[in-house]
Design a protein around this motif. Structure first.
Motif, PDB file in Angstrom:
ATOM      1  N   TRP A   1      42.865  -0.846  52.400  1.00 45.00           N
ATOM      2  CA  TRP A   1      43.387  -0.229  53.619  1.00 45.00           C
ATOM      3  C   TRP A   1      43.741   1.233  53.386  1.00 45.00           C
ATOM      4  CZ3 TRP A   1      43.208  -0.465  58.523  1.00 45.00           C
ATOM      5  CH2 TRP A   1      44.165   0.150  59.327  1.00 45.00           C
ATOM      6  N   GLU A   2      44.267   1.532  52.208  1.00 49.01           N
ATOM      7  CA  GLU A   2      44.735   2.892  51.936  1.00 49.01           C
ATOM      8  C   GLU A   2      43.631   3.807  51.421  1.00 49.01           C
ATOM      9  OE1 GLU A   2      47.970   2.296  49.249  1.00 49.01           O
ATOM     10  OE2 GLU A   2      49.388   1.743  50.862  1.00 49.01           O
ATOM     11  N   HIS A   3      42.632   3.242  50.762  1.00 48.22           N
ATOM     12  CA  HIS A   3      41.629   4.090  50.114  1.00 48.22           C
ATOM     13  C   HIS A   3      40.183   3.727  50.457  1.00 48.22           C
ATOM     14  CE1 HIS A   3      44.948   5.652  47.776  1.00 48.22           C
ATOM     15  NE2 HIS A   3      45.217   4.450  47.322  1.00 48.22           N
ATOM     16  N   GLY A   4      39.952   2.644  51.165  1.00 44.74           N
ATOM     17  CA  GLY A   4      38.586   2.250  51.502  1.00 44.74           C
ATOM     18  C   GLY A   4      38.039   3.051  52.669  1.00 44.74           C
ATOM     19  N   VAL A   5      36.741   2.928  52.893  1.00 41.22           N
ATOM     20  CA  VAL A   5      36.076   3.626  54.003  1.00 41.22           C
ATOM     21  C   VAL A   5      36.113   2.707  55.217  1.00 41.22           C
ATOM     22  CG1 VAL A   5      33.974   4.722  54.805  1.00 41.22           C
ATOM     23  CG2 VAL A   5      34.592   4.850  52.390  1.00 41.22           C
ATOM     24  N   SER A   6      37.065   2.942  56.102  1.00 43.37           N
ATOM     25  CA  SER A   6      37.226   2.082  57.276  1.00 43.37           C
ATOM     26  C   SER A   6      36.969   2.891  58.547  1.00 43.37           C
ATOM     27  CB  SER A   6      38.634   1.479  57.329  1.00 43.37           C
ATOM     28  OG  SER A   6      39.608   2.490  57.463  1.00 43.37           O
ATOM     29  N   TYR A   7      36.599   2.172  59.622  1.00 48.98           N
ATOM     30  CA  TYR A   7      36.392   2.795  60.921  1.00 48.98           C
ATOM     31  C   TYR A   7      37.561   2.394  61.820  1.00 48.98           C
ATOM     32  CZ  TYR A   7      31.720   3.895  59.348  1.00 48.98           C
ATOM     33  OH  TYR A   7      30.653   4.397  58.649  1.00 48.98           O
ATOM     34  N   PRO A   8      38.371   3.350  62.249  1.00 51.23           N
ATOM     35  CA  PRO A   8      39.603   3.027  62.976  1.00 51.23           C
ATOM     36  C   PRO A   8      39.389   2.138  64.192  1.00 51.23           C
ATOM     37  CG  PRO A   8      39.577   5.342  62.361  1.00 51.23           C
ATOM     38  CD  PRO A   8      38.218   4.797  62.022  1.00 51.23           C
ATOM     39  N   TYR A   9      38.275   2.308  64.904  1.00 50.22           N
ATOM     40  CA  TYR A   9      38.085   1.553  66.139  1.00 50.22           C
ATOM     41  C   TYR A   9      38.020   0.051  65.868  1.00 50.22           C
ATOM     42  CZ  TYR A   9      36.338   0.380  70.798  1.00 50.22           C
ATOM     43  OH  TYR A   9      36.191  -0.146  72.048  1.00 50.22           O
ATOM     44  N   SER A  10      37.424  -0.349  64.748  1.00 45.81           N
ATOM     45  CA  SER A  10      37.350  -1.766  64.427  1.00 45.81           C
ATOM     46  C   SER A  10      38.738  -2.346  64.206  1.00 45.81           C
ATOM     47  CB  SER A  10      36.496  -1.983  63.176  1.00 45.81           C
ATOM     48  OG  SER A  10      35.154  -1.624  63.400  1.00 45.81           O
ATOM     49  N   PHE A  11      39.647  -1.556  63.658  1.00 47.41           N
ATOM     50  CA  PHE A  11      40.974  -2.046  63.306  1.00 47.41           C
ATOM     51  C   PHE A  11      42.028  -1.723  64.370  1.00 47.41           C
ATOM     52  CE2 PHE A  11      38.822  -1.904  59.263  1.00 47.41           C
ATOM     53  CZ  PHE A  11      39.346  -2.984  58.564  1.00 47.41           C
ATOM     54  N   ASP A  12      41.627  -1.075  65.433  1.00 51.81           N
ATOM     55  CA  ASP A  12      42.591  -0.545  66.389  1.00 51.81           C
ATOM     56  C   ASP A  12      43.526  -1.616  66.946  1.00 51.81           C
ATOM     57  OD1 ASP A  12      43.665   1.572  68.045  1.00 51.81           O
ATOM     58  OD2 ASP A  12      42.650   0.607  69.724  1.00 51.81           O
ATOM     59  N   LEU A  13      43.001  -2.821  67.205  1.00 52.37           N
ATOM     60  CA  LEU A  13      43.795  -3.863  67.842  1.00 52.37           C
ATOM     61  C   LEU A  13      44.588  -4.711  66.861  1.00 52.37           C
ATOM     62  CD1 LEU A  13      41.236  -5.072  70.544  1.00 52.37           C
ATOM     63  CD2 LEU A  13      43.048  -3.361  70.767  1.00 52.37           C
ATOM     64  N   VAL A  14      44.317  -4.564  65.559  1.00 51.77           N
ATOM     65  CA  VAL A  14      45.002  -5.411  64.570  1.00 51.77           C
ATOM     66  C   VAL A  14      45.764  -4.598  63.530  1.00 51.77           C
ATOM     67  CG1 VAL A  14      43.314  -7.279  64.830  1.00 51.77           C
ATOM     68  CG2 VAL A  14      42.943  -5.513  63.089  1.00 51.77           C
ATOM     69  N   LYS A  15      45.795  -3.283  63.672  1.00 51.27           N
ATOM     70  CA  LYS A  15      46.374  -2.438  62.628  1.00 51.27           C
ATOM     71  C   LYS A  15      47.852  -2.719  62.391  1.00 51.27           C
ATOM     72  CE  LYS A  15      47.044   1.312  65.963  1.00 51.27           C
ATOM     73  NZ  LYS A  15      46.609   2.677  66.362  1.00 51.27           N
ATOM     74  N   ASP A  16      48.525  -3.339  63.375  1.00 49.66           N
ATOM     75  CA  ASP A  16      49.933  -3.685  63.208  1.00 49.66           C
ATOM     76  C   ASP A  16      50.123  -5.132  62.751  1.00 49.66           C
ATOM     77  OD1 ASP A  16      50.770  -1.128  64.035  1.00 49.66           O
ATOM     78  OD2 ASP A  16      50.622  -1.711  66.145  1.00 49.66           O
ATOM     79  N   LYS A  17      49.012  -5.819  62.480  1.00 46.46           N
ATOM     80  CA  LYS A  17      49.108  -7.224  62.065  1.00 46.46           C
ATOM     81  C   LYS A  17      48.407  -7.428  60.716  1.00 46.46           C
ATOM     82  CE  LYS A  17      49.462 -10.396  64.988  1.00 46.46           C
ATOM     83  NZ  LYS A  17      49.241 -11.516  65.925  1.00 46.46           N
ATOM     84  N   LEU A  18      48.541  -6.456  59.841  1.00 44.28           N
ATOM     85  CA  LEU A  18      47.926  -6.547  58.522  1.00 44.28           C
ATOM     86  C   LEU A  18      48.900  -7.183  57.534  1.00 44.28           C
ATOM     87  CD1 LEU A  18      46.266  -3.009  58.273  1.00 44.28           C
ATOM     88  CD2 LEU A  18      45.273  -5.128  59.146  1.00 44.28           C
ATOM     89  N   SER A  19      48.349  -7.968  56.613  1.00 40.75           N
ATOM     90  CA  SER A  19      49.148  -8.601  55.562  1.00 40.75           C
ATOM     91  C   SER A  19      48.483  -8.313  54.224  1.00 40.75           C
ATOM     92  CB  SER A  19      49.234 -10.117  55.797  1.00 40.75           C
ATOM     93  OG  SER A  19      49.905 -10.755  54.727  1.00 40.75           O
ATOM     94  N   PHE A  20      49.258  -7.777  53.290  1.00 38.87           N
ATOM     95  CA  PHE A  20      48.708  -7.367  52.001  1.00 38.87           C
ATOM     96  C   PHE A  20      49.197  -8.309  50.896  1.00 38.87           C
ATOM     97  CE2 PHE A  20      49.363  -3.309  54.411  1.00 38.87           C
ATOM     98  CZ  PHE A  20      48.021  -3.082  54.687  1.00 38.87           C
ATOM     99  N   PRO A  21      48.320  -9.072  50.269  1.00 38.07           N
ATOM    100  CA  PRO A  21      48.740  -9.977  49.200  1.00 38.07           C
ATOM    101  C   PRO A  21      49.272  -9.221  47.993  1.00 38.07           C
ATOM    102  CG  PRO A  21      46.354  -9.861  49.322  1.00 38.07           C
ATOM    103  CD  PRO A  21      46.867  -9.122  50.510  1.00 38.07           C
ATOM    104  N   ALA A  22      50.222  -9.834  47.309  1.00 38.10           N
ATOM    105  CA  ALA A  22      50.822  -9.206  46.136  1.00 38.10           C
ATOM    106  C   ALA A  22      50.048  -9.514  44.863  1.00 38.10           C
ATOM    107  CB  ALA A  22      52.268  -9.666  45.980  1.00 38.10           C
TER     108      ALA A  22
END
Length: 506
Positions: A322-343
Motif C-alpha cells: 500500500w505504501e510503496h507498490g504501484v497502485s491506481y487510486p481509482y481502483s481503491f477509491d471505495l475501500v481505501k478506508d477499509k484496509l487491514s494490514f497483517p502484522a
C-alpha cells in the motif's frame, strides 16, 4: 555566456521531452515516415526559437513560428487526438487553452504598457480579445466536466443489458449451503502481455531493460486473469484478488489517467459479459454485496480492479504494498478506508520464517512473498481435503515453478532476489505437503483450464481432484523442480504476421 548556457539547457530539455514523445507515438504504431517529418518540425521549431539565424532564410522568430512552430503545434494536437485523447480530457484541454490565453493576454498587456512608457496606457485590443477568449474557455471547461462524465457513464451503461443477459443464460447454479469449504476459480477476462514479459525472465527481461522491452516488443499473447471465491462455513464469503473490472476492459481510456494511457494499450484487457466478476458471482449463487473480506496478493490493477464492486469489504494486504507498490487510486477509491494490514507475527510456517494466521484457527495463513511487488503475499487455505496455495504473481503458471528454467520478468536487483527466494520457499512448502496444490492468477496451461476447472467445479477439492492435480504436477515437474520434456514454453507467431501469438509447450 550565461544566456548561451541557458539556451543550451532549454534546448537539451526540449529535445529530451520531444524524443520521449516521439517514442510514445512510435509505441502507439504511428508510421515512422510521419514521425520523421514531425520530429524535424519539432527540432527545427525549438532550435529556431532559440537561435533564429541558424535556419538561414527563416531568420526571425516570427517566421520560425509561422513555418515550423505552427505546423509542429498542429501536428502535436492532431497526433494527441489520434492516439491518446479521450472524452474526459476535454475539460483539461479547455482549461489549458484558457490558461494559455490568459497568460498571453497578460503578456500582451504588459508589453503594451512597456512600449507606451505610460502606466495608465489603455489595454491593447489583442490583450482584450485574448482575455475574453480565456474566460470563455474557462467557462466551457467547467461546463464540459458534467458533459464528459455523462457521456462516459452512458457508454458504460450500454454494457449492462449484456451483463444481465449473461446472468440469465442457462447453467446458473443455486448456492450449496453446507459445512464444506468451497473455492471457485473466477476467470475475469484476459490481459494482453508480451511473451517475454511472461516467460522471458531468464532472457534479459529484467529491471528497466525488461520494462522498455514490454513497450516495444510486439510478440504478444493473451493470458487469463483469475480471482478466487472462498465460501467458508465459519468465516463467510471471501475473495483472493478481484481481477479486472468492466471499465478497465471496455472504457480503458476513461478508467486510467493520461500518463497511464501514454504507456499502455487500449486493448490491454478484454472481457466478455459472462466474465464480469459480478456476473460470475451471480451465476454461482452469490452476490458481490455479500463479500466481507478480500485478500489482495498485491496492488497491481489486474488484481485490484474488482474492488470497485466491493465497497463493503475489508481489504487485507501487506502494508508495504500500500505504501510503496504501484497502485491506481481509482481502483481503491471505495475501500481505501477499509484496509487491514497483517502484522505477520504468527511465527514461522514451514519454509517461511514468518506468516499470519489470519483467523487464529489455522484455516487461512498469509505468507509474505515480496519481489513482484514490495509487499506481495500468498494465501494458504485449508480445505476439508488438503489445501490450496493462492500464488498471486509470485509465479505465473505451473511451469514457472521450475524457476531456474522458466521465469517471468522481474524488477531486478534485490527485488529479483526476494522473488526467487519466495519461489524456493513455495517449492519447499509444496514438496513437504502433498495435500496442498497451487492456484495461479494467470496460468495459461491445461493445468488451469482443464484440471483446476474440473477439480473445483463444485468448489470442493475432493480426494480424486487433489490426486489428479498432484499427478499432473509430477508429470510436468521433476522432484528437484525441473521441467520434464514436452513442457517448455515456446512462442508461436500469428499466421498473418500481426495480432496475438500463442504458446506451445514442447
Amino acid at each position: 555566456m550565461l544566456k548561451t548556457l541557458s539556451k543550451i539547457g532549454l534546448l537539451v530539455a526540449a529535445l529530451a521531452v520531444g524524443t520521449a514523445w516521439l517514442v510514445v507515438l512510435r509505441l502507439k504504431d504511428v508510421p515512422a515516415p510521419l514521425l520523421t517529418v514531425y520530429g524535424l518540425l519539432l527540432a527545427g521549431s525549438v532550435v529556431g526559437s532559440l537561435w533564429p539565424d541558424v535556419l538561414g532564410r527563416l531568420s526571425t522568430r516570427r517566421r520560425v513560428l509561422a513555418f515550423l512552430g505552427v505546423p509542429a503545434g498542429l501536428g502535436t494536437l492532431g497526433l494527441y487526438l489520434a492516439v491518446v485523447y479521450y472524452v474526459t480530457d476535454l475539460p483539461v484541454l479547455l482549461a489549458l487553452a484558457a490558461a494559455a490565453c490568459l497568460v498571453w493576454a497578460a503578456a500582451a498587456l504588459l508589453r503594451g504598457r512597456w512600449a507606451a512608457g505610460v502606466r495608465g496606457a489603455r489595454p491593447s485590443r489583442r490583450a482584450f480579445l485574448l482575455g475574453g477568449g480565456g474566460l470563455a474557455l474557462g467557462v466551457l471547461s467547467g461546463l464540459s466536466v458534467d458533459l464528459a462524465e455523462r457521456q462516459r457513464r452512458a457508454a458504460l451503461a450500454r454494457g449492462e443489458p449484456e451483463r444481465q443477459a449473461a446472468v440469465r443464460t442457462p447453467g446458473a447454479r443455486r448456492r450449496i449451503v453446507d459445512d464444506a469449504v468451497r473455492v471457485f476459480p473466477i476467470h475475469t477476462g484476459d490481459t494482453i502481455v508480451t511473451y517475454g514479459q511472461f516467460y522471458g525472465g531468464l532472457d534479459g527481461w529484467e529491471g528497466l531493460n525488461g520494462y522498455v522491452r514490454t513497450l516495444v516488443d510486439k510478440a504478444q499473447i493473451a493470458v487469463p486473469v483469475y480471482a478466487y471465491l472462498i465460501d467458508h462455513p465459519r468465516h463467510g464469503f471471501m475473495l483472493v484478488d478481484t481481477g479486472v473490472n468492466w471499465e478497465q476492459a471496455h472504457d480503458h481510456d476513461g478508467y486510467y489517467d493520461m500518463t497511464s494511457r501514454l504507456l499502455t494499450e487500449r486493448d490491454e484487457y478484454r472481457m466478455s459479459p459472462g466474465q464480469d466478476l459480478r456476473v460470475h458471482l451471480a451465476r454461482l449463487g452469490y452476490d458481490a454485496k455479500e463479500i466481507t473480506t478480500v485478500f489482495l496478493t498485491h496492488v497491481h490493477d489486474d488484481h485490484a480492479g474488482g474492488l470497485r464492486y466491493l465497497p463493503q469489504a475489508t481489504v487485507v494486504m501487506d502494508r508495504r504494498d500500500w505504501e510503496h507498490g504501484v497502485s491506481y487510486p481509482y481502483s481503491f477509491d471505495l475501500v481505501k478506508d477499509k484496509l487491514s494490514f497483517p502484522a505477520f507475527n504468527s511465527g514461522a510456517f514451514g519454509a517461511f520464517p514468518t506468516g499470519q494466521d489470519h483467523f487464529g484457527d489455522g484455516s487461512l495463513i498469509l505468507l509474505p512473498t515480496p519481489g513482484h511487488s514490495p509487499g506481495h503475499m500468498c494465501v494458504l487455505l485449508r480445505m476439508d481435503v488438503g489445501g490450496v496455495l493462492f500464488m498471486g504473481d509470485t509465479l505465473y503458471t505451473l511451469p514457472h515453478l521450475a524457476v531456474d528454467q522458466v521465469r517471468q520478468m522481474t524488477i531486478g536487483g534485490a527485488d529479483t532476489i526476494h522473488q526467487i527466494e519466495a519461489a524456493r520457499r513455495i517449492q519447499k512448502l509444496l514438496a513437504s505437503d502433498p495435500g496442498t496444490v497451487p492456484l495461479f492468477a494467470h496460468d495459461n496451461t491445461r493445468y488451469q483450464s482443464d484440471l483446476v476447472a474440473a477439480a473445483f467445479d463444485q468448489g470442493v477439492l475432493g480426494k480424486e481432484g487433489l490426486r489428479e492435480l498432484r499427478t499432473h504436477m509430477e508429470a510436468v515437474l521433476t522432484p528437484d523442480w525441473r521441467l520434464r520434456p514436452g513442457h517448455t514454453p515456446h512462442y508461436v507467431a500469428p499466421a498473418s504476421g500481426t495480432g496475438l501469438g500463442r504458446v506451445e509447450f514442447r
